[in-house]
Design a protein around this motif. Structure first.
Motif, PDB file in Angstrom:
ATOM      1  N   LEU A  42       0.831  -1.200   0.000  1.00  0.00           N
ATOM      2  CA  LEU A  42       0.000   0.000   0.000  1.00  0.00           C
ATOM      3  C   LEU A  42       0.864   1.248   0.000  1.00  0.00           C
ATOM      4  O   LEU A  42       1.904   1.298   0.659  1.00  0.00           O
ATOM      5  CB  LEU A  42      -0.917   0.018   1.225  1.00  0.00           C
ATOM      6  N   ARG A  43       0.372   2.226  -0.736  1.00  0.00           N
ATOM      7  CA  ARG A  43       0.989   3.550  -0.709  1.00  0.00           C
ATOM      8  C   ARG A  43      -0.125   4.573  -0.639  1.00  0.00           C
ATOM      9  O   ARG A  43      -0.949   4.662  -1.542  1.00  0.00           O
ATOM     10  CB  ARG A  43       1.837   3.801  -1.955  1.00  0.00           C
ATOM     11  N   GLN A  44      -0.166   5.286   0.461  1.00  0.00           N
ATOM     12  CA  GLN A  44      -1.206   6.297   0.623  1.00  0.00           C
ATOM     13  C   GLN A  44      -0.998   7.412  -0.387  1.00  0.00           C
ATOM     14  O   GLN A  44       0.117   7.904  -0.579  1.00  0.00           O
ATOM     15  CB  GLN A  44      -1.164   6.873   2.036  1.00  0.00           C
ATOM     16  N   LEU A  45      -2.085   7.760  -1.086  1.00  0.00           N
ATOM     17  CA  LEU A  45      -1.988   8.840  -2.060  1.00  0.00           C
ATOM     18  C   LEU A  45      -1.634  10.141  -1.363  1.00  0.00           C
ATOM     19  O   LEU A  45      -2.080  10.406  -0.248  1.00  0.00           O
ATOM     20  CB  LEU A  45      -3.308   8.988  -2.808  1.00  0.00           C
ATOM     21  N   LYS A 208      -8.177  10.186  -8.806  1.00  0.00           N
ATOM     22  CA  LYS A 208      -7.742  10.756  -7.528  1.00  0.00           C
ATOM     23  C   LYS A 208      -8.708  11.817  -7.002  1.00  0.00           C
ATOM     24  O   LYS A 208      -8.911  11.930  -5.799  1.00  0.00           O
ATOM     25  CB  LYS A 208      -6.350  11.377  -7.686  1.00  0.00           C
ATOM     26  N   SER A 283      -6.292   8.510   1.430  1.00  0.00           N
ATOM     27  CA  SER A 283      -6.961   7.661   0.454  1.00  0.00           C
ATOM     28  C   SER A 283      -5.952   6.696  -0.137  1.00  0.00           C
ATOM     29  O   SER A 283      -4.749   6.948  -0.144  1.00  0.00           O
ATOM     30  CB  SER A 283      -7.622   8.496  -0.651  1.00  0.00           C
ATOM     31  N   TRP A 284      -6.479   5.566  -0.607  1.00  0.00           N
ATOM     32  CA  TRP A 284      -5.669   4.545  -1.255  1.00  0.00           C
ATOM     33  C   TRP A 284      -6.408   4.099  -2.512  1.00  0.00           C
ATOM     34  O   TRP A 284      -7.625   4.148  -2.579  1.00  0.00           O
ATOM     35  CB  TRP A 284      -5.446   3.339  -0.338  1.00  0.00           C
ATOM     36  N   GLU A 285      -5.661   3.622  -3.497  1.00  0.00           N
ATOM     37  CA  GLU A 285      -6.244   3.124  -4.736  1.00  0.00           C
ATOM     38  C   GLU A 285      -6.019   1.622  -4.815  1.00  0.00           C
ATOM     39  O   GLU A 285      -4.882   1.142  -4.723  1.00  0.00           O
ATOM     40  CB  GLU A 285      -5.606   3.823  -5.949  1.00  0.00           C
ATOM     41  N   LEU A 286      -7.121   0.843  -4.965  1.00  0.00           N
ATOM     42  CA  LEU A 286      -7.045  -0.611  -4.980  1.00  0.00           C
ATOM     43  C   LEU A 286      -7.706  -1.159  -6.241  1.00  0.00           C
ATOM     44  O   LEU A 286      -8.690  -0.598  -6.727  1.00  0.00           O
ATOM     45  CB  LEU A 286      -7.760  -1.216  -3.766  1.00  0.00           C
ATOM     46  N   GLU A 332      -5.523   2.333   7.537  1.00  0.00           N
ATOM     47  CA  GLU A 332      -4.487   3.031   8.289  1.00  0.00           C
ATOM     48  C   GLU A 332      -3.576   2.002   8.982  1.00  0.00           C
ATOM     49  O   GLU A 332      -4.039   0.995   9.525  1.00  0.00           O
ATOM     50  CB  GLU A 332      -5.112   3.953   9.337  1.00  0.00           C
TER      51      GLU A 332
END
Length: 355
Positions: A42-45, A208, A283-286, A332
């Motif tokens: 995961l990489r938080q935007l 985004k 936010s995260w993108e999955l 988180e």
């Protein structure tokens, strides 16, 4: 003596058999299999990311007008840039065809009414049957409906302005044949309703940006002003002409000056920062493959904290793209989400992370 000995031997044999069988059953207990999975790091935007986009100003009541039934345009009474009032006649189409049709249906109504009156008299004299009387009445009712329809269409021979504002574009000319709904005029209520900036962004930027994100707009028409705005709408399809995705930015307060439709503007959209909140939202993108049991804006994903067991985690969803979905909360302090193998998992399943 011999009987006691036999009894002892029988007990010893039974105990031995039970022990062997018990031991055999213990060995047969299966060990839980480990499920191979793929883990997405995961990489938080970047919550402080700024997306710059350009576009043109418009209003929320911009309307393209045309004739309901089409025909030959008899007259267009306004030009581009002219002010208009609500209810003002803007254009008319020739009425020859509809007037001819009106004459036909009126003649048909008169005949149907005579037939119905004659059928009533014959029925009272027991010459006509009840069915004949009912058929005559039905024909009379249908004729009246035809007259109502033609009268309504006669009222649609003109284009009437739905707002007080300005003519943005004149899309047809006098004498031109137009079909039903063909655009003839474009109007808006400039200065009467809310202004918005219509911008185009790329697909990655579209994914985004969230509804409610804050934005700041500048335009040469209002020098020195920074207009505060909010993302109000995201179109779900690409504009085939520009190849971009359209975002609408609503102004939070009216500008202190005059704007016109089509004026160029530059915007800076704060990704993840709500217009009424100074703290940016994570936010995260999955990819879709990571989601299980999705319902509305709620869903679950499988995560692992030790790399050995899977844990079911509830998340809140944001905007949905063509290949991925935005997650607004629930991830988180989590480093990775399982994206392959999740359909076979349950809470606490043993896993083996594939490289």
């Amino acid at each position: 003596m011999m009987k006691a000995a036999y009894t002892a031997l029988f007990l010893i044999g039974t105990t031995a058999l039970w022990s062997c069988g018990h031991a055999q059953r213990e060995v047969a207990i299966p060990v839980e299999d480990t499920i191979p999975v793929t883990l997405l790091s995961l990489r938080q935007l970047d919550a402080d990311e700024i997306i710059e986009a350009t576009g043109v100003f418009t209003t929320d009541d911009e309307t393209v007008l045309g004739f309901k039934n089409g025909g030959v345009i008899q007259q267009i009474y306004v030009k581009e840039g002219d002010p208009v009032r609500k209810g003002q006649r803007l254009a008319s189409v020739q009425a020859t065809e509809i007037d001819t049709r009106a004459g036909q249906v009126n003649v048909g109504l008169e005949k149907a009414e005579r037939d119905y009156q004659r059928a009533q008299k014959l029925y009272r004299d027991s010459v006509a049957t009840l069915e004949q009387l009912q058929n005559a009445r039905s024909a009379w009712e249908l004729a009246k409906r035809d007259v109502d329809a033609v009268q309504y269409n006669q009222q649609q021979l003109h284009i009437i302005s739905p707002v007080s504002g300005f003519v943005l574009a004149r899309l047809a000319n006098q004498g031109q044949v137009v079909g039903p709904g063909t655009p003839v005029l474009q109007v808006n209520g400039a200065g009467m309703h809310s202004w918005m900036l219509k911008v185009g962004v790329s697909d990655s930027q579209w994914a985004k940006i969230q509804k409610g994100d804050a934005a700041e707009i500048e335009t040469d028409a209002l020098p020195g002003q920074k207009l505060q705005a909010i993302v109000s709408k995201k179109l779900e399809a690409m504009d085939p002409q520009s190849g971009t995705f359209t975002i609408y930015l609503d102004l939070k307060t009216p500008p202190s000056g005059k704007l016109a439709t089509g004026v160029f503007g530059k915007s800076r959209i704060s990704v993840g920062k709500a217009a009424n909140n100074t703290s940016p939202q994570a936010s995260w993108e999955l990819p879709y493959e990571a989601l299980v049991d999705a319902d509305g804006n709620q869903a679950y994903v499988f995560v692992t904290r030790d790399g050995k067991r899977a844990t079911k985690q509830a998340v809140k969803l944001g905007s949905i793209g063509q290949q991925s979905v935005m997650v607004l909360s629930g991830l988180e302090n989590i480093d990775g989400v399982i994206v392959a193998g999740s359909p076979y998992l349950t809470e606490g399943s043993l896993i083996r992370v594939k490289p």
